[in-house]
Design an enzyme around this catalytic site. Structure first.
Site: not given
Ligand code: FAD
Length: 278
Positions: A9, A11, A42, A45, A101-102, A117, A210, A260
């Site tokens: 895939s 990106e 992508t 956020a 998201g960040d 997430a 990065f 990917h």
């Molecule tokens: P989560 O899975 O929610 O995790 C975030 C943090 O919270 C982690 O440290 C996790 O350990 C912690 N956490 C989760 N659940 C809990 C809980 N219940 N209690 C306590 N802690 C918890 N960013 C963008 O802005 N745009 C994009 O398009 C984008 N694409 C991406 C694609 C990929 C393949 C990857 C790997 C990352 C991408 N990112 C993108 C980056 C991502 O948004 C960041 O890494 C963000 O900080 C975390 O998103 P997540 O969905 O992994 O979050």
């Protein structure tokens, strides 16, 4: 089990200018020969690129390929997410990369109805059943904001249990970290495919920056060689190709269910890598 040619895939990120849109359309045509299983786009956020994401996704679908918008929930309301999901359905989108998201700088955690997430994944499943294939992010070397690898693994498992269909990983250079993550997740009951995210190396300072920012460990031997090439772009590209092709070979041999590619909206490096991988 090892697969000789696992699906790939691609990106992309949404271009910011009309010239970027035209260039990305050409890059996609060059890459479609690889027959990607899907292309993802992508999502900013902060909101700056949401329209661009949607436009690129629609273009890919019109070109006959499956496309997945990255979709982040931080700061969003349930109502706004519900409306977006309806729009995705209308446009034939069947796959979503669901992310937290960040966090915007100064984010206090009080805005928005989603914290992680896993909340978004659960909401998408509750609202739309099996309509979407939901991808989530996985971090073989731990998300940089996590308390510990164990806590991050639990967060990943929570996303799978909330309904994720498969995962895409953050970039990494250590195949062992990936295989251990997959084994540990499986042992906790998260059995969905985890597809490694592959970042081609085309530029020394860019990849080092990065890797540092996303918490990917760059082995010392790779970092030192890249730094040692100075401005010699050809040597950096040749070395980068060797290193990433070797990583892809290890991943394929160990049974990775796909690759990917983070294309960075360029075709050459991904095409070269795929040529090298046969
Ligand atoms: P989560 O899975 O929610 O995790 C975030 C943090 O919270 C982690 O440290 C996790 O350990 C912690 N956490 C989760 N659940 C809990 C809980 N219940 N209690 C306590 N802690 C918890 N960013 C963008 O802005 N745009 C994009 O398009 C984008 N694409 C991406 C694609 C990929 C393949 C990857 C790997 C990352 C991408 N990112 C993108 C980056 C991502 O948004 C960041 O890494 C963000 O900080 C975390 O998103 P997540 O969905 O992994 O979050």
């Amino acid at each position: 089990m090892s697969q000789p040619n696992p699906p790939i895939s691609l990106e992309f990120f949404p271009p910011k200018t009309p010239a970027g849109v035209t260039k990305l359309a050409a890059v996609r045509q060059q890459l479609y020969g690889l027959k990607p299983q899907f292309c993802s786009v992508t999502y900013g956020a902060g909101g700056s690129t949401q329209d661009g994401t949607f436009a690129a996704v629609k273009a890919i679908i019109e070109e006959g390929f499956e496309a997945a918008p990255h979709f982040s929930c931080i700061g969003a309301s349930k109502e706004s997410i519900r409306a977006k999901l309806a729009e995705f359905k209308v446009h034939g989108i069947r796959r979503i990369v669901a992310l937290r998201g960040d966090l915007p700088s100064g984010y206090g955690g009080s805005n928005g109805e989603f914290h992680y997430a896993s909340d978004l994944v659960a909401f998408i499943r509750a609202e739309t059943g099996d309509n979407f294939h939901i991808e989530v992010a996985a971090y073989p070397e731990m998300h940089p904001q996590s308390r510990s690898p164990q806590a991050d693994l639990q967060a990943y498992v929570a996303k799978v249990k909330a309904g994720a269909s498969s995962a895409l990983t953050q970039m990494f250079f250590n195949a062992d970290a990936y295989f251990r993550f997959v084994d540990e997740a499986r042992a906790l009951g998260a059995e969905v495919p985890v597809v490694p995210g592959i970042m081609p190396i085309t530029n020394a300072s860019g990849i080092i920056r990065f890797a540092d920012s996303c918490g990917a460990d760059m082995p010392r031997w790779i970092r030192l060689r890249l730094q040692g090439f100075g401005d010699d772009a050809e040597s950096i590209k040749a070395f980068g190709l060797d290193v990433i092709a070797m990583l892809c070979d290890q991943l394929r041999a160990g049974g990775a269910p796909g690759l990917h590619f983070y294309t960075m909206n360029q075709s050459v490096a991904t095409l070269e890598l795929m040529r090298r991988l046969g």
